[in-house]
Motif scaffolding. Structure first.
Motif, PDB file in Angstrom:
ATOM      1  N   SER A  22      -5.223  11.234  -0.131  1.00 14.77           N
ATOM      2  CA  SER A  22      -4.619  11.075   0.931  1.00 14.77           C
ATOM      3  C   SER A  22      -3.205  11.458   0.828  1.00 14.77           C
ATOM      4  CB  SER A  22      -4.981  10.039   1.985  1.00 14.77           C
ATOM      5  OG  SER A  22      -6.223  10.266   3.032  1.00 14.77           O
ATOM      6  N   ALA A  23      -3.229  10.316  -0.160  1.00 14.80           N
ATOM      7  CA  ALA A  23      -1.961   9.770  -0.945  1.00 14.80           C
ATOM      8  C   ALA A  23      -1.186  11.269  -1.791  1.00 14.80           C
ATOM      9  CB  ALA A  23      -1.213   8.537  -1.615  1.00 14.80           C
TER      10      ALA A  23
ATOM     11  N   ASP B 113       0.306  -1.475   0.138  1.00 12.85           N
ATOM     12  CA  ASP B 113      -0.037  -0.116   0.304  1.00 12.85           C
ATOM     13  C   ASP B 113       0.929   1.031   0.127  1.00 12.85           C
ATOM     14  OD1 ASP B 113       1.126  -0.101   2.266  1.00 12.85           O
ATOM     15  OD2 ASP B 113      -0.585  -0.167   3.206  1.00 12.85           O
ATOM     16  N   GLU B 114       2.187   1.180  -0.480  1.00 14.31           N
ATOM     17  CA  GLU B 114       2.888   2.223  -0.655  1.00 14.31           C
ATOM     18  C   GLU B 114       2.946   3.418  -1.588  1.00 14.31           C
ATOM     19  OE1 GLU B 114       4.034  -0.783  -0.940  1.00 14.31           O
ATOM     20  OE2 GLU B 114       5.883  -1.126   0.282  1.00 14.31           O
ATOM     21  N   ASP B 115       2.545   4.160  -1.421  1.00 22.21           N
ATOM     22  CA  ASP B 115       2.210   5.657  -1.889  1.00 22.21           C
ATOM     23  C   ASP B 115       2.723   5.863  -3.606  1.00 22.21           C
ATOM     24  OD1 ASP B 115       0.875   6.216   0.142  1.00 22.21           O
ATOM     25  OD2 ASP B 115       1.859   8.667   0.365  1.00 22.21           O
ATOM     26  N   ASP B 116       3.606   5.303  -3.701  1.00 22.06           N
ATOM     27  CA  ASP B 116       5.358   4.806  -4.531  1.00 22.06           C
ATOM     28  C   ASP B 116       3.826   4.207  -5.902  1.00 22.06           C
ATOM     29  OD1 ASP B 116       6.526   7.354  -4.145  1.00 22.06           O
ATOM     30  OD2 ASP B 116       8.708   5.453  -3.376  1.00 22.06           O
TER      31      ASP B 116
ATOM     32  N   ARG C 248       0.672  13.731   0.916  1.00 21.55           N
ATOM     33  CA  ARG C 248       1.209  13.288   1.645  1.00 21.55           C
ATOM     34  C   ARG C 248       2.598  12.863   1.316  1.00 21.55           C
ATOM     35  NH1 ARG C 248      -2.065   8.658   3.447  1.00 21.55           N
ATOM     36  NH2 ARG C 248      -1.387   7.621   1.676  1.00 21.55           N
ATOM     37  N   ARG C 249       2.075  13.191  -0.108  1.00 25.98           N
ATOM     38  CA  ARG C 249       3.265  13.655  -0.947  1.00 25.98           C
ATOM     39  C   ARG C 249       3.368  15.016  -1.848  1.00 25.98           C
ATOM     40  NH1 ARG C 249       5.735  10.656  -5.624  1.00 25.98           N
ATOM     41  NH2 ARG C 249       5.552   9.141  -3.751  1.00 25.98           N
TER      42      ARG C 249
END
Length: 221
Positions: A135-136, A88-91, A139-140
């Motif tokens: 949300s991702a 589930d990492e944003d990348d 954060r980024r």
């Protein structure tokens, strides 16, 4: 009832693949028409079955699932592509966004979310949806809640930004705006230049940070 949504499942984990097949088969509006465990087998499966949607894992035994997704998108522009992931990492989410898939779903997501992603992909293959995308991006981009900006976009540029934020590919933007593909590419390029962006994710993050996108991502938050 109309024609069922046809689906091919590509997942290297046998239990996961069969679990997906059982889940999807229980829905009377969705029909499994093929399955395999390797990326190398996927093109033949899809060519033979001509499904509405393909579900594939991010990590396959013989290939990068997102690379396969990119190849499938290039070969089959109208194919719905649902990517499943245990990461589930944003990348990984941003890679999926740039790849042109239709939906990005965690393997621990509720059954209803998986089925909803399949339905979305069947009717809006060129539009991206993912729970937690907003949300991702926040954060980024470290988005402020109520930013103030003096950057002004033209109505066309604002429309392009909104379509990018809703997950539309460049061809889909061209169709939505009733312009040629080359014109749509020009609009996107100009928007990127104005926002100082190099890709879709950068542009969306800049739009959020500058207050140019407000509710477009609310459906995927």
């Amino acid at each position: 009832m109309g024609k069922p949504i046809t689906v091919v499942v590509i997942d290297g984990h046998t239990l996961t693949r069969y679990g997906l097949i059982r889940l999807v088969s229980a829905d009377s509006e969705i029909s499994i028409v093929g399955e395999c465990g390797l990326a190398a087998e996927a093109p033949a499966q899809i060519a033979a079955a001509l499904p509405d949607v393909v579900i594939l894992d991010v990590v396959l035994p013989d290939a990068d699932g997102l690379r396969l997704a990119r190849e499938l998108r290039d070969r089959h522009p109208a194919l719905g592509i649902v990517v499943l992931t245990s990461h589930d990492e944003d990348d990984v989410l941003f890679r999926a966004l740039e790849t042109g898939v239709s939906a990005f779903v965690g393997k621990t997501a509720p059954n209803a979310e998986v089925l909803g992603a399949i339905r979305h992909a069947a009717v809006a293959a060129a539009s991206f949806t993912a729970t937690g995308l907003a949300s991702a991006l926040a954060r980024r981009g470290q988005v402020a809640p109520r930013p103030v900006t003096t950057l002004a976009l033209s109505p066309r540029e604002q429309e392009v930004l909104s379509l990018l934020a809703s997950g539309h590919s460049v061809p889909a933007i061209a169709a939505s705006m009733f312009v040629s593909l080359s014109t749509a590419k020009t609009y996107v390029s100009r928007l990127y230049d104005k926002l100082g962006a190099t890709n879709r994710a950068n542009a969306i993050m800049a739009g959020l940070r500058l207050g140019l996108i407000k509710s477009e991502l609310s459906a995927t938050a």
